[in-house]
Design a protein around this motif. Sequence first.
Motif, short mmCIF file in Angstrom:
data_model
loop_
_atom_site.label_atom_id
_atom_site.label_comp_id
_atom_site.label_asym_id
_atom_site.label_seq_id
_atom_site.Cartn_x
_atom_site.Cartn_y
_atom_site.Cartn_z
N GLU A 1 26.33 42.90 82.10
CA GLU A 1 27.04 43.42 83.08
C GLU A 1 28.74 44.38 82.14
O GLU A 1 29.09 43.13 81.40
N SER A 2 28.92 45.26 82.55
CA SER A 2 29.84 45.38 82.20
C SER A 2 31.61 45.49 82.48
O SER A 2 31.54 46.53 83.67
N ALA A 3 32.02 44.76 82.28
CA ALA A 3 33.81 44.08 82.68
C ALA A 3 34.39 46.08 82.76
O ALA A 3 34.83 46.25 83.89
N LEU A 4 34.29 46.49 81.91
CA LEU A 4 34.83 47.38 81.75
C LEU A 4 34.78 48.95 83.01
O LEU A 4 35.42 49.57 83.84
N ASP A 5 33.22 48.96 83.08
CA ASP A 5 32.76 49.86 83.93
C ASP A 5 32.61 49.30 85.54
O ASP A 5 32.79 50.36 86.32
N ASP A 6 32.40 48.13 85.53
CA ASP A 6 32.77 47.30 86.86
C ASP A 6 33.94 47.38 87.22
O ASP A 6 34.05 47.64 89.05
N VAL A 7 35.35 47.70 86.54
CA VAL A 7 36.49 46.81 87.50
C VAL A 7 36.92 48.99 86.96
O VAL A 7 37.22 49.45 88.16
N ALA A 8 36.56 49.69 85.84
CA ALA A 8 37.25 50.79 86.80
C ALA A 8 36.44 51.69 87.46
O ALA A 8 37.13 52.65 88.43
N ALA A 9 34.76 51.88 88.12
CA ALA A 9 34.18 52.35 88.55
C ALA A 9 34.18 51.70 90.59
O ALA A 9 33.88 52.36 91.57
N ASN A 10 34.38 50.84 90.20
CA ASN A 10 34.21 49.67 91.75
C ASN A 10 35.11 48.90 91.98
O ASN A 10 35.43 49.25 92.85
N PHE A 11 35.51 47.75 91.13
CA PHE A 11 36.81 46.34 91.33
C PHE A 11 37.79 47.40 92.01
O PHE A 11 38.13 47.16 93.28
N LEU A 12 38.10 48.27 91.41
CA LEU A 12 39.78 49.11 91.74
C LEU A 12 39.50 49.98 93.04
O LEU A 12 40.44 50.24 93.54
N PRO B 1 48.48 43.63 85.79
CA PRO B 1 48.00 44.26 85.54
C PRO B 1 45.99 43.41 85.23
O PRO B 1 46.62 42.49 85.32
N ILE B 2 45.01 44.10 84.94
CA ILE B 2 44.57 43.51 84.90
C ILE B 2 43.32 43.71 83.86
O ILE B 2 43.71 45.09 83.01
N VAL B 3 42.86 42.80 83.10
CA VAL B 3 41.93 43.01 81.87
C VAL B 3 40.50 42.93 81.61
O VAL B 3 40.66 41.79 82.42
N ALA B 4 40.59 43.45 81.60
CA ALA B 4 39.10 44.03 81.26
C ALA B 4 38.53 43.95 79.72
O ALA B 4 38.63 44.87 78.84
N PHE B 5 37.05 43.44 79.50
CA PHE B 5 36.08 43.90 77.83
C PHE B 5 34.73 43.34 78.37
O PHE B 5 34.85 42.59 78.75
#
Length: 180
Positions: free
Chosen positions: A66-77, A90-94
């Motif tokens: 699963e993409s952490a970048l996509d998940d944070v950007a589109a869902n988690f936030l 700050p939230i760090v994702a990679f």
Amino acid sequence: SCPQLNLAASVDTLVLHCARVTVAQSRRVDAASDLVPVELDVVIFRRRDTPLDATPVVYLAGGPGESALDDVAANFLDTPTGRMIVAQRPIVAFDQRGFSGRSRTAAPWLGGLRSAASDTAPLTTDQLFPLLRAVAGSLRTRGIDLRNFNSIEAAADVVDVLRALGFQRAILFGTSYGTR
């Protein structure tokens, strides 16, 4: 430059800090010297008013794959928890090494191993093994050892990314596989 992300509509006040961090493909002392390093795209998500000195939260996605970048950007936030955290830290994702295709030393292209949508039967073991051997051989010639694309090396990437960004410590936030 930042990777292409689909940000949730409710997070238009974010500031994104993007980096590319190079990590060792293997941290073993006896690792082959011809192994190419892994480059990871990293994004730090924060609001303009997020305290700059706050301990960051590292978001570890599920999967594996699963993409952490996509998940944070589109869902988690876009969740109450995500909005609360990014207001304070700050939230760090990679993305994990080799899984999403964003890492420069991504896992191999496995297109030959996938069945086409029109296929009516999955590949048999006799068909699959030669394809796997060919992919593994191709990767070895490019300095990629599949043994280094595992949970242990991926966990060590977290430490290397934090060090590269200058963080002394972090709070881990894992979902599904990311909790391991």
